[in-house]
Design a protein around this motif. Sequence first.
Motif, PDB file in Angstrom:
ATOM      1  N   SER A   1      68.758  27.550  27.953  1.00  8.47           N
ATOM      2  CA  SER A   1      69.716  27.130  26.659  1.00  8.47           C
ATOM      3  C   SER A   1      68.561  26.962  25.493  1.00  8.47           C
ATOM      4  O   SER A   1      68.801  26.194  24.545  1.00  8.47           O
ATOM      5  N   LEU A   2      67.591  27.742  25.548  1.00 11.97           N
ATOM      6  CA  LEU A   2      66.328  27.456  24.653  1.00 11.97           C
ATOM      7  C   LEU A   2      65.542  29.112  24.419  1.00 11.97           C
ATOM      8  O   LEU A   2      65.535  29.663  25.418  1.00 11.97           O
ATOM      9  N   ILE A   3      65.428  29.303  23.228  1.00 11.58           N
ATOM     10  CA  ILE A   3      64.648  30.552  23.450  1.00 11.58           C
ATOM     11  C   ILE A   3      63.156  30.198  23.096  1.00 11.58           C
ATOM     12  O   ILE A   3      62.859  29.591  22.165  1.00 11.58           O
ATOM     13  N   SER A   4      62.354  30.631  24.200  1.00 12.46           N
ATOM     14  CA  SER A   4      60.762  30.572  24.006  1.00 12.46           C
ATOM     15  C   SER A   4      60.256  31.523  23.258  1.00 12.46           C
ATOM     16  O   SER A   4      60.809  32.613  22.898  1.00 12.46           O
ATOM     17  N   MET A   5      58.854  31.439  23.184  1.00  9.80           N
ATOM     18  CA  MET A   5      58.145  32.467  22.437  1.00  9.80           C
ATOM     19  C   MET A   5      58.190  33.953  23.168  1.00  9.80           C
ATOM     20  O   MET A   5      58.661  34.918  22.464  1.00  9.80           O
ATOM     21  N   LYS A   6      58.409  33.660  24.579  1.00 11.72           N
ATOM     22  CA  LYS A   6      58.429  35.129  25.197  1.00 11.72           C
ATOM     23  C   LYS A   6      60.024  35.576  25.209  1.00 11.72           C
ATOM     24  O   LYS A   6      59.913  36.921  24.946  1.00 11.72           O
ATOM     25  N   ASP A   7      61.046  34.777  25.314  1.00  9.82           N
ATOM     26  CA  ASP A   7      62.216  35.350  25.002  1.00  9.82           C
ATOM     27  C   ASP A   7      62.348  36.045  23.652  1.00  9.82           C
ATOM     28  O   ASP A   7      63.026  36.888  23.557  1.00  9.82           O
ATOM     29  N   TRP A   8      61.848  35.233  22.389  1.00 10.83           N
ATOM     30  CA  TRP A   8      61.871  35.866  21.185  1.00 10.83           C
ATOM     31  C   TRP A   8      61.204  37.290  21.259  1.00 10.83           C
ATOM     32  O   TRP A   8      61.784  38.209  20.635  1.00 10.83           O
ATOM     33  N   VAL A   9      59.972  37.660  21.575  1.00 12.55           N
ATOM     34  CA  VAL A   9      59.175  38.814  21.406  1.00 12.55           C
ATOM     35  C   VAL A   9      59.826  39.810  22.262  1.00 12.55           C
ATOM     36  O   VAL A   9      60.045  40.747  21.984  1.00 12.55           O
ATOM     37  N   VAL A  10      60.368  39.499  23.658  1.00 10.91           N
ATOM     38  CA  VAL A  10      60.795  40.381  24.624  1.00 10.91           C
ATOM     39  C   VAL A  10      62.383  40.845  24.196  1.00 10.91           C
ATOM     40  O   VAL A  10      62.745  41.908  24.152  1.00 10.91           O
ATOM     41  N   GLY A  11      63.106  39.685  23.685  1.00 12.14           N
ATOM     42  CA  GLY A  11      64.296  40.130  23.092  1.00 12.14           C
ATOM     43  C   GLY A  11      64.458  40.915  22.026  1.00 12.14           C
ATOM     44  O   GLY A  11      65.145  41.880  22.039  1.00 12.14           O
ATOM     45  N   LEU A  12      63.608  40.677  21.171  1.00  7.21           N
ATOM     46  CA  LEU A  12      63.536  41.364  19.989  1.00  7.21           C
ATOM     47  C   LEU A  12      63.143  42.730  19.989  1.00  7.21           C
ATOM     48  O   LEU A  12      63.319  43.822  19.408  1.00  7.21           O
ATOM     49  N   SER A  13      62.217  43.073  21.179  1.00  5.27           N
ATOM     50  CA  SER A  13      61.591  44.160  21.245  1.00  5.27           C
ATOM     51  C   SER A  13      62.844  45.348  21.716  1.00  5.27           C
ATOM     52  O   SER A  13      62.920  46.418  21.325  1.00  5.27           O
ATOM     53  N   ILE A  14      63.896  44.840  22.518  1.00  7.68           N
ATOM     54  CA  ILE A  14      65.142  45.327  23.022  1.00  7.68           C
ATOM     55  C   ILE A  14      65.972  45.650  21.806  1.00  7.68           C
ATOM     56  O   ILE A  14      66.500  46.574  21.372  1.00  7.68           O
ATOM     57  N   PHE A  15      66.195  44.571  21.059  1.00  6.14           N
ATOM     58  CA  PHE A  15      67.092  44.220  19.998  1.00  6.14           C
ATOM     59  C   PHE A  15      66.917  45.392  18.875  1.00  6.14           C
ATOM     60  O   PHE A  15      67.636  46.019  18.321  1.00  6.14           O
ATOM     61  N   LEU A  16      65.533  45.474  18.354  1.00  7.83           N
ATOM     62  CA  LEU A  16      65.198  46.128  17.249  1.00  7.83           C
ATOM     63  C   LEU A  16      64.679  47.606  17.793  1.00  7.83           C
ATOM     64  O   LEU A  16      64.896  48.779  16.911  1.00  7.83           O
ATOM     65  N   ARG A  17      64.014  47.642  19.020  1.00  6.34           N
ATOM     66  CA  ARG A  17      63.332  49.046  18.949  1.00  6.34           C
ATOM     67  C   ARG A  17      63.748  49.591  20.624  1.00  6.34           C
ATOM     68  O   ARG A  17      63.051  50.531  21.025  1.00  6.34           O
TER      69      ARG A  17
END
Length: 207
Positions: free
Chosen positions: A85-101
């Motif tokens: 139930s929290l977004i970590s730094m890794k969640d943020w980077v890996v998630g945005l990698s898929i979400f954006l690109r």
Amino acid sequence: MQQLNSVNKKNLQKQAEDLANHKNLHFDKNETEKLLIKFTELTQNNKRSFMDRNQFRDLLHEHFRMTEEILMDRVFRAFDADSDSLISMKDWVVGLSIFLRGSLEEKTDYSFRVYDLNSDGFISREEMFQLLKNCLVKQPAEEDPDEGVKELVEITLKKMDMDKDSKLSKGDFEASVKSEQLLLEAFGKCLPDRELSESFEYYIFGK
């Protein structure tokens, strides 16, 4: 925003280097470092260096114009890889990698996870109804608004349910999207369009 001190900056550089080696990451080391710096800025007032659900939803609303509560919650869960139930730094980077690109394959997997509301590996009629009921323009007052949604669910099932078992497996979903990419967001907006992606990348990377 407060400036990063040299120790924090060095730590972020090290984390960026580690994350840049993550399998299939679509950001280079420099971009990853900028993502981590932005994450640190966004979470600097938090007790811990994590982003909570409300803060993440605000970001989705502000930068990606998402408004549907159910979809914003599911996008949060798709980013939250360890379900804490929290977004970590890794969640943020890996998630945005898929979400954006992300590749079509990555985005298909992501969208399926968003739409599979109970995470049982299938998108059921009930889940489709839940997702679609807020997407349709309201029917005239004398008509049952749920009827239009039920009809849309049946049309979608007929088109995407390859094995005719009245629910969508991941295989059904992948095959449908492969044949018609517009079906990637069949049950609601869970990915940004190109203009919003570019705008967000400019916000992060300044380019």
